[in-house]
Design an enzyme around this catalytic site. Sequence first.
Site, short mmCIF file in Angstrom:
data_model
loop_
_atom_site.label_atom_id
_atom_site.label_comp_id
_atom_site.label_asym_id
_atom_site.label_seq_id
_atom_site.Cartn_x
_atom_site.Cartn_y
_atom_site.Cartn_z
N ASP A 8 0.89 -1.16 0.00
CA ASP A 8 0.00 0.00 0.00
C ASP A 8 0.93 1.21 0.00
O ASP A 8 1.46 1.59 1.04
CB ASP A 8 -0.91 0.00 1.23
N GLU A 64 -1.35 -1.39 -4.86
CA GLU A 64 -2.62 -0.70 -5.06
C GLU A 64 -2.41 0.43 -6.05
O GLU A 64 -1.47 1.23 -5.91
CB GLU A 64 -3.16 -0.17 -3.74
N ASP A 137 -2.64 0.99 6.80
CA ASP A 137 -1.81 0.76 5.61
C ASP A 137 -1.28 -0.67 5.57
O ASP A 137 -1.08 -1.24 4.50
CB ASP A 137 -0.63 1.74 5.59
#
Length: 175
Positions: A8, A64, A137
């Site tokens: 992330d 992501e 996260d």
Amino acid sequence: MELILGVDPGLTRCGFGLISGLTAVDYGHFTSSPTQDPRDRVGSIADSLDRIIETHKPALIAIERVFAQANLRSVMGVAQISGALMALAFRHDIPLEFFTPSEVKLAVAGNGRADKAQVSEMVRRTLNLEETPKPADVADALAVAICASKRAKGLGTNAQQKWVAAAKSANRRLG
């Protein structure tokens, strides 16, 4: 089982999660200070990610995808870390796949509009963890790895598999 590194990306906080099958192997986050020079911030997080890659040698890196937000500074930080990770994937000759936030939520929580709490709880349950990984996260990075794991195995309904194939084709065209 092959290792998947989920990331992330973020410049202030970058979450990572390594899974093998549905077992968490390693997870955590790296931080940098807004008072540091941007070159040093990106370099420090890239070095930390490189150490994870060197140590664990994942078969796939999942990240992501950057999506437009109102906060341009945040988007730039995500893009900078994403670029550094793409360079690391190239250097280590590891395949890299991008997933949209809604793709990750759908794969993990069964709902492309799930909130952070729902995703975090499903990550905890899916990986059989005693506690929800924090900060968010870290849970998000593990969710990205779970999504990659499910996509790689072709799980889901026929319609979901066709949607995944179309998304992969679009990703190749869009870069």
